[in-house]
Design a protein around this motif. Structure first.
Motif, short mmCIF file in Angstrom:
data_model
loop_
_atom_site.label_atom_id
_atom_site.label_comp_id
_atom_site.label_asym_id
_atom_site.label_seq_id
_atom_site.Cartn_x
_atom_site.Cartn_y
_atom_site.Cartn_z
N LEU A 1 0.84 -1.19 0.00
CA LEU A 1 0.00 0.00 0.00
C LEU A 1 0.88 1.25 0.00
O LEU A 1 1.74 1.41 0.87
N LEU A 2 0.67 2.12 -1.00
CA LEU A 2 1.38 3.39 -1.11
C LEU A 2 0.38 4.53 -1.05
O LEU A 2 -0.74 4.42 -1.57
N GLU A 3 0.81 5.65 -0.46
CA GLU A 3 -0.05 6.84 -0.36
C GLU A 3 0.77 8.07 -0.76
O GLU A 3 1.19 8.85 0.10
N PRO A 4 1.01 8.25 -2.06
CA PRO A 4 1.87 9.35 -2.51
C PRO A 4 1.11 10.68 -2.60
O PRO A 4 0.96 11.27 -3.66
N ARG A 5 0.64 11.16 -1.44
CA ARG A 5 -0.23 12.34 -1.42
C ARG A 5 0.44 13.58 -2.00
O ARG A 5 -0.22 14.45 -2.56
N GLU A 6 1.77 13.68 -1.85
CA GLU A 6 2.46 14.89 -2.31
C GLU A 6 2.71 14.88 -3.81
O GLU A 6 3.17 15.89 -4.37
N VAL A 7 2.43 13.76 -4.48
CA VAL A 7 2.64 13.65 -5.92
C VAL A 7 1.32 13.89 -6.65
O VAL A 7 0.28 13.35 -6.25
N PRO A 8 1.30 14.73 -7.70
CA PRO A 8 0.06 14.95 -8.45
C PRO A 8 -0.55 13.63 -8.92
O PRO A 8 0.17 12.75 -9.41
N VAL A 9 -1.85 13.50 -8.76
CA VAL A 9 -2.54 12.25 -9.12
C VAL A 9 -2.30 11.88 -10.58
O VAL A 9 -2.23 10.69 -10.93
N ALA A 10 -2.12 12.87 -11.44
CA ALA A 10 -1.89 12.61 -12.86
C ALA A 10 -0.63 11.78 -13.09
O ALA A 10 -0.50 11.14 -14.14
N ARG A 11 0.28 11.77 -12.11
CA ARG A 11 1.53 11.02 -12.26
C ARG A 11 1.49 9.65 -11.58
O ARG A 11 2.46 8.91 -11.63
N TRP A 12 0.39 9.33 -10.93
CA TRP A 12 0.31 8.04 -10.23
C TRP A 12 0.34 6.87 -11.20
O TRP A 12 0.65 5.74 -10.82
N GLY A 13 0.01 7.10 -12.45
CA GLY A 13 0.05 6.04 -13.45
C GLY A 13 1.44 5.48 -13.67
O GLY A 13 1.59 4.41 -14.27
N TRP A 14 2.45 6.18 -13.18
CA TRP A 14 3.83 5.68 -13.29
C TRP A 14 4.14 4.61 -12.26
O TRP A 14 5.16 3.92 -12.36
N LEU A 15 3.29 4.43 -11.25
CA LEU A 15 3.61 3.49 -10.17
C LEU A 15 3.79 2.04 -10.64
O LEU A 15 4.73 1.37 -10.20
N TYR B 1 10.77 4.32 -5.20
CA TYR B 1 9.61 5.10 -4.77
C TYR B 1 10.06 6.40 -4.11
O TYR B 1 9.50 7.47 -4.38
N GLY B 2 11.09 6.34 -3.28
CA GLY B 2 11.60 7.55 -2.65
C GLY B 2 12.15 8.54 -3.66
O GLY B 2 11.92 9.75 -3.57
N ARG B 3 12.86 8.03 -4.65
CA ARG B 3 13.43 8.90 -5.70
C ARG B 3 12.32 9.58 -6.50
O ARG B 3 12.38 10.78 -6.79
N TRP B 4 11.30 8.80 -6.85
CA TRP B 4 10.17 9.33 -7.63
C TRP B 4 9.36 10.33 -6.82
O TRP B 4 9.00 11.39 -7.31
N ARG B 5 9.12 10.03 -5.57
CA ARG B 5 8.34 10.93 -4.71
C ARG B 5 9.10 12.22 -4.45
O ARG B 5 8.51 13.31 -4.45
N ASP B 6 10.42 12.13 -4.24
CA ASP B 6 11.22 13.33 -4.01
C ASP B 6 11.23 14.25 -5.22
O ASP B 6 11.46 15.46 -5.10
N ALA B 7 11.01 13.68 -6.42
CA ALA B 7 10.96 14.47 -7.65
C ALA B 7 9.52 14.87 -7.99
O ALA B 7 9.24 15.26 -9.13
N ASP B 8 8.62 14.80 -7.00
CA ASP B 8 7.20 15.13 -7.21
C ASP B 8 6.59 14.27 -8.31
O ASP B 8 5.69 14.72 -9.03
N GLY B 9 7.09 13.06 -8.45
CA GLY B 9 6.53 12.15 -9.44
C GLY B 9 6.99 12.41 -10.87
O GLY B 9 6.48 11.77 -11.80
N ASP B 10 7.95 13.31 -11.06
CA ASP B 10 8.42 13.62 -12.41
C ASP B 10 9.25 12.44 -12.91
O ASP B 10 10.31 12.13 -12.34
N PRO B 11 8.81 11.77 -13.98
CA PRO B 11 9.52 10.57 -14.43
C PRO B 11 10.89 10.87 -15.03
O PRO B 11 11.78 10.00 -15.01
#
Length: 286
Positions: free
Chosen positions: A96-110, A210-220
């Motif tokens: 279970l992940l809860e990437p609240r600080e990442v824009p939802v539009a980028r959650w498709g990268w998970l 996940y930490g790297r992606w979240r720290d970049a605000d989900g920017d791939p």
């Protein structure tokens, strides 16, 4: 000593497939500042994804909860395709992940992030070169042939969460494969099929990516996720047939992965058309 019947429910009914050590997994992964907060191992369940989604809805699980099953009786992939394997023959878990600080539009990268993390972890721990078939398959090479050895399924868990499910065939023998096109780490020449270090390696790799992606605000691009997935994607550079809803098919060369994680297909008509994972019914080599 009475011989064990391989078909019984004993945790040690197959000595080549010992049970996971839940206590050791917790000691190795749960620590101050880590992603992981809770790791549960169950002997049998229908689907770890379904169970964890339900627990999240009941507020009985938070980010960093991992549910592992020794056997799944109703495991599934995308579009509810079934996934079955003998007990203790693979890694079947959900996170279970809860990437609240990442824009939802980028959650498709998970799911793509999970693919990169799993491939990286298995390379380190098992010495197996794992390729990624877009959007959610893990491929290994058996006898010079690419075969599916794993899959990834992402499902929403309320407004703030995503449950990522992973299934990996570890020790399946040729006679146990559900279909001839399937594979396993053992058949691909893995250095080890001990599931404890394999699971630890995969979960540590997931935590890192996940930490790297979240720290970049989900920017791939900034996180390096887009570049790394592209480098490991076996789909790119090949002619594919994408079967879409409504009996529509798109045939062309898979040329790129765009910033939204969509596969870009260049057709003979000179058109480059992106398709998302949610749009695909089947993706095959043409």
């Amino acid at each position: 000593m009475t011989p064990q019947n391989p078909s019984d429910d004993s945790r040690w009914s197959d000595l080549d497939r010992p049970p996971l050590n839940a206590a050791a997994l917790r000691r190795g992964l749960i620590r101050e500042g880590s992603l992981y907060r809770r790791i549960d191992v169950v002997q049998r369940t229908g689907s770890t994804n379904a169970d964890l989604v339900a627990r999240a809805a009941a507020r009985d699980a938070g980010e960093g909860t991992v549910l592992v099953a020794e056997e799944q009786t109703a495991g599934r992939g995308r579009l509810d395709r079934q996934w079955t394997a003998p007990p203790r023959s693979g890694l079947f878990f959900s996170l279970l992940l809860e990437p609240r600080e990442v824009p939802v539009a980028r959650w498709g990268w998970l799911p793509l992030l999970t693919g990169v993390a799993v491939a990286t972890g298995l390379a380190r721990a098992a010495g197996v070169d794992t390729a990624l078939k877009w959007p959610n398959d893990l491929l290994v090479t058996v006898g010079g042939e690419e075969r599916k050895a794993g899959g990834i399924l992402a499902e929403g868990a309320g407004a703030d969460g995503v449950v990522i499910g992973v299934g990996i065939n570890v020790s399946l023998r040729e006679a146990e494969l559900p279909v001839p096109q399937a594979g396993s780490l053992a058949l691909a020449g893995a250095q080890t099929t001990d599931r404890d270090p394999l699971l630890r390696a995969v979960l540590r790799s997931l935590e890192e990516w996940y930490g790297r992606w979240r720290d970049a605000d989900g920017d791939p691009a900034v996180s390096g996720l887009q570049e790394t997935y592209t480098a490991g994607c076996a789909t790119l550079g090949r002619t594919v047939r994408a079967e879409l809803p409504g009996d529509r098919a798109l045939v062309g060369e898979a040329v790129a992965l765009d910033g939204d994680g969509r596969l870009v297909i260049a057709t003979d008509q000179g058109v480059q058309e992106p398709v998302g994972a949610g749009d695909i019914v089947h993706l095959r080599l043409a």
